[in-house]
Design a protein around this motif. Sequence first.
Motif, PDB file in Angstrom:
ATOM      1  N   LEU A   1      -4.095  78.705  37.103  1.00 44.66           N
ATOM      2  CA  LEU A   1      -3.730  77.593  36.232  1.00 44.66           C
ATOM      3  C   LEU A   1      -2.871  76.589  36.981  1.00 44.66           C
TER       4      LEU A   1
ATOM      5  N   THR B   1       0.758  79.998  61.488  1.00 39.97           N
ATOM      6  CA  THR B   1       0.106  81.275  61.749  1.00 39.97           C
ATOM      7  C   THR B   1      -0.005  82.085  60.459  1.00 39.97           C
ATOM      8  N   GLU B   2      -1.172  82.733  60.294  1.00 41.26           N
ATOM      9  CA  GLU B   2      -1.441  83.568  59.118  1.00 41.26           C
ATOM     10  C   GLU B   2      -1.934  84.918  59.626  1.00 41.26           C
TER      11      GLU B   2
ATOM     12  N   GLY C   1       2.859  81.901  57.641  1.00 42.03           N
ATOM     13  CA  GLY C   1       2.261  82.201  56.333  1.00 42.03           C
ATOM     14  C   GLY C   1       1.273  81.134  55.913  1.00 42.03           C
TER      15      GLY C   1
ATOM     16  N   PRO D   1       5.450  87.113  49.445  1.00 48.77           N
ATOM     17  CA  PRO D   1       6.106  88.400  49.198  1.00 48.77           C
ATOM     18  C   PRO D   1       6.635  89.050  50.481  1.00 48.77           C
TER      19      PRO D   1
ATOM     20  N   GLY E   1       8.288  80.071  43.558  1.00 45.30           N
ATOM     21  CA  GLY E   1       7.402  78.911  43.432  1.00 45.30           C
ATOM     22  C   GLY E   1       6.132  79.252  42.680  1.00 45.30           C
TER      23      GLY E   1
ATOM     24  N   THR F   1      -3.427  86.199  62.896  1.00 46.70           N
ATOM     25  CA  THR F   1      -2.448  86.187  63.980  1.00 46.70           C
ATOM     26  C   THR F   1      -1.063  86.339  63.355  1.00 46.70           C
TER      27      THR F   1
ATOM     28  N   GLY G   1       6.346  83.173  53.962  1.00 44.53           N
ATOM     29  CA  GLY G   1       5.705  84.487  53.927  1.00 44.53           C
ATOM     30  C   GLY G   1       5.459  85.034  52.533  1.00 44.53           C
TER      31      GLY G   1
HETATM   32  P1  FAD Z   1       1.307  83.837  49.754  1.00 44.80           P
HETATM   33  O1  FAD Z   1       0.096  83.255  49.158  1.00 44.80           O
HETATM   34  O2  FAD Z   1       1.494  85.293  49.558  1.00 44.80           O
HETATM   35  O3  FAD Z   1       1.262  83.501  51.299  1.00 44.80           O
HETATM   36  C1  FAD Z   1       2.103  84.137  52.235  1.00 44.80           C
HETATM   37  C2  FAD Z   1       1.263  84.444  53.448  1.00 44.80           C
HETATM   38  O4  FAD Z   1       2.107  84.844  54.525  1.00 44.80           O
HETATM   39  C3  FAD Z   1       0.274  85.585  53.226  1.00 44.80           C
HETATM   40  O5  FAD Z   1      -1.051  85.086  53.318  1.00 44.80           O
HETATM   41  C4  FAD Z   1       0.613  86.584  54.333  1.00 44.80           C
HETATM   42  O6  FAD Z   1      -0.533  87.210  54.877  1.00 44.80           O
HETATM   43  C5  FAD Z   1       1.345  85.708  55.339  1.00 44.80           C
HETATM   44  N1  FAD Z   1       2.274  86.448  56.209  1.00 44.80           N
HETATM   45  C6  FAD Z   1       3.209  87.352  55.841  1.00 44.80           C
HETATM   46  N2  FAD Z   1       3.872  87.829  56.927  1.00 44.80           N
HETATM   47  C7  FAD Z   1       3.350  87.196  58.013  1.00 44.80           C
HETATM   48  C8  FAD Z   1       3.608  87.256  59.419  1.00 44.80           C
HETATM   49  N3  FAD Z   1       4.545  88.072  59.936  1.00 44.80           N
HETATM   50  N4  FAD Z   1       2.865  86.477  60.247  1.00 44.80           N
HETATM   51  C9  FAD Z   1       1.902  85.651  59.747  1.00 44.80           C
HETATM   52  N5  FAD Z   1       1.619  85.569  58.424  1.00 44.80           N
HETATM   53  C10 FAD Z   1       2.331  86.321  57.564  1.00 44.80           C
HETATM   54  N6  FAD Z   1       1.131  79.927  39.983  1.00 44.80           N
HETATM   55  C11 FAD Z   1       0.589  78.896  39.289  1.00 44.80           C
HETATM   56  O7  FAD Z   1       0.930  77.737  39.525  1.00 44.80           O
HETATM   57  N7  FAD Z   1      -0.355  79.103  38.322  1.00 44.80           N
HETATM   58  C12 FAD Z   1      -0.762  80.342  37.974  1.00 44.80           C
HETATM   59  O8  FAD Z   1      -1.635  80.488  37.123  1.00 44.80           O
HETATM   60  C13 FAD Z   1      -0.179  81.440  38.629  1.00 44.80           C
HETATM   61  N8  FAD Z   1      -0.533  82.698  38.293  1.00 44.80           N
HETATM   62  C14 FAD Z   1      -0.043  83.767  38.969  1.00 44.80           C
HETATM   63  C15 FAD Z   1      -0.443  85.039  38.605  1.00 44.80           C
HETATM   64  C16 FAD Z   1      -0.014  86.135  39.338  1.00 44.80           C
HETATM   65  C17 FAD Z   1      -0.460  87.507  38.942  1.00 44.80           C
HETATM   66  C18 FAD Z   1       0.826  85.945  40.447  1.00 44.80           C
HETATM   67  C19 FAD Z   1       1.237  87.120  41.278  1.00 44.80           C
HETATM   68  C20 FAD Z   1       1.279  84.669  40.795  1.00 44.80           C
HETATM   69  C21 FAD Z   1       0.859  83.568  40.059  1.00 44.80           C
HETATM   70  N9  FAD Z   1       1.283  82.270  40.352  1.00 44.80           N
HETATM   71  C22 FAD Z   1       0.773  81.199  39.679  1.00 44.80           C
HETATM   72  C23 FAD Z   1       2.259  82.037  41.428  1.00 44.80           C
HETATM   73  C24 FAD Z   1       1.578  81.699  42.747  1.00 44.80           C
HETATM   74  O9  FAD Z   1       0.394  82.437  42.917  1.00 44.80           O
HETATM   75  C25 FAD Z   1       2.517  81.974  43.916  1.00 44.80           C
HETATM   76  O10 FAD Z   1       3.765  81.392  43.683  1.00 44.80           O
HETATM   77  C26 FAD Z   1       1.986  81.397  45.222  1.00 44.80           C
HETATM   78  O11 FAD Z   1       0.647  81.780  45.438  1.00 44.80           O
HETATM   79  C27 FAD Z   1       2.832  81.860  46.395  1.00 44.80           C
HETATM   80  O12 FAD Z   1       2.280  81.298  47.546  1.00 44.80           O
HETATM   81  P2  FAD Z   1       2.923  81.556  48.973  1.00 44.80           P
HETATM   82  O13 FAD Z   1       2.238  80.667  49.918  1.00 44.80           O
HETATM   83  O14 FAD Z   1       4.398  81.444  48.867  1.00 44.80           O
HETATM   84  O15 FAD Z   1       2.648  83.108  49.253  1.00 44.80           O
END
Ligand code: FAD
Length: 512
Positions: A56, A40-41, A18, A219, A363, A181, A217
């Motif tokens: 924010l 990997t992404e 991710g 969501p 998070g 990938t 990952g």
């Molecule tokens: P993601 O960014 O979703 O990254 C996960 C990645 O895993 C994805 O890119 C996906 O393509 C990849 N992936 C999935 N399965 C596989 C696989 N099998 N192989 C390879 N890759 C894979 N937080 C703040 O601090 N300030 C804010 O203002 C704020 N506003 C928000 C507003 C909204 C509407 C939302 C939805 C969230 C907000 N958040 C905010 C929270 C924040 O955006 C998230 O907590 C954070 O972006 C999550 O990051 P992540 O890396 O966990 O997930």
Amino acid sequence: MSYGRNPLSKVYDIFVVGGGINGCGVARDAAGRGYSVGLTEMNDLGSGTSSWSTKLIHGGLRYLEHYKFRLVREALIEREVLLKMAPHIIRPMRFVLPYHKGMRPAWLLRLGLFLYDHLGGRKILPGTKVLDLASDPTGKVLRDEFTRAFEYSDCCVNDARLVVLNAMDARDKGAEIFTRTKLISARKNEDGWTLQLQAAETGKIREVSARLIVNAGGPWVDEILREAAGDNRAANVRLVQGSHIVIRRKFDHPKAYFFQNSDERIFFAIPYEQDYTLIGTTDRDFEGDPASATISESEISYLCDGASQYFKDPVTRDDIVWTFSGVRPLYDDGVSKAQEATRDYVLRADGDKDASVINIFGGKITTYRRLAEALLAKVEDAIGPKGAPWTANSALPGGEFDVGDYDNVLSKTSASYPFLEAGQCERLVRAYGLRCHDFLGGAKSLQDLGEHFGQGLTASEVQYLINEEWAWCSDDVLWRRSKLGICFTQEQTERLDNYMREYIQLQNLAAE
Ligand code: FAD
């Protein structure tokens, strides 16, 4: 069941699945400590939730109502740590919170803001003050019934670029980053994991080995556990959709608004890019593929109606130039309402000592660096320590200057390249900081930067994005590395795509 390891496959200490903010933050921290790291992404970096946020860097004033003091304190402290790390893509912002009868009482807001000012050891950001909206310029666009407001500090970030800058720094420190990938399977072998990765374009499968997996990952965290790691019962996150609308600039000052809605939810109206206002967000439970989330008619009405309760000049559907939706992967703590589910992160180590996987649930962007530190403590327990925590006083690529020096950096850049229009120069400094010289360097005129695709985007910048920032198609450039997509025409987009395809083909031929 345990599989034999392919002796030819590379063995990483840590393999991150991710490329959102959490995965890239972990990869950077781990690589800087001396672990060998792969990431990997499945799509583009930051293409998941991390580019669909409200942008924010904030403590989250409203989480105080839910007594989330640990989360708010950690996030408040992080605001200034991150601001110093990336003074180009993060900027301080003042938020105007108008109050009136029927909403939360003034004493409660005052108490909340007092805590907000003092919980997080604020040094750079100014504290709260009270505004008379009849005389303050921020009152001009608001309806007459709003006469007083509180004004407090938080920060705004270019979320998608925060992800890419973390990935770049991870790479500079030795991490290997694979984009487009997908992890398709993870099986235990005699001394760790064997992972199969599939390239989206060619379908080719590559095998790698790792002592430990980090499941970042977002969501898709449960889907990775179910489909790639064979844990059929995984159900740890609650998916909550949030949508935003982007309208033409609604006000001409640099502050943002914090509005309370009659349903007790809050939402923001924030200056966005140079010409727009971002309004959001909503909160509703989501089912389906997180990549397919789009704003609903009722969310559009909710945001337009909510904003029109505050702005003199109502916000209508015709004002909307763009909308976007993201899905929060909130840790499922069993509470009933979407807006009450915890925004805190939960880290869980599964598996045995020789083959563990650390899962990230929930998070915020704001706390990604602290999340990475907490996760690295678990990595140390699992595979042994390497270097000490180091990111608190580091700079992200291009951000190697003091917070107060931003205007200086901008004026020096503008003086070095007088042919750049003011808005174009500001966009480049905000996006790349000191790294903009990497592709502007030596140019004496706009022509020196190669083909112009529109809105100040030139071939030199596009080549830099391909060579240094994993950009592969127009979406990566127009919607994540920049937001120029809002004003690009279909024709300009097609031209950019053709150019990128040809350039990448030539690069590949040269590499063969
Ligand atoms: P993601 O960014 O979703 O990254 C996960 C990645 O895993 C994805 O890119 C996906 O393509 C990849 N992936 C999935 N399965 C596989 C696989 N099998 N192989 C390879 N890759 C894979 N937080 C703040 O601090 N300030 C804010 O203002 C704020 N506003 C928000 C507003 C909204 C509407 C939302 C939805 C969230 C907000 N958040 C905010 C929270 C924040 O955006 C998230 O907590 C954070 O972006 C999550 O990051 P992540 O890396 O966990 O997930």
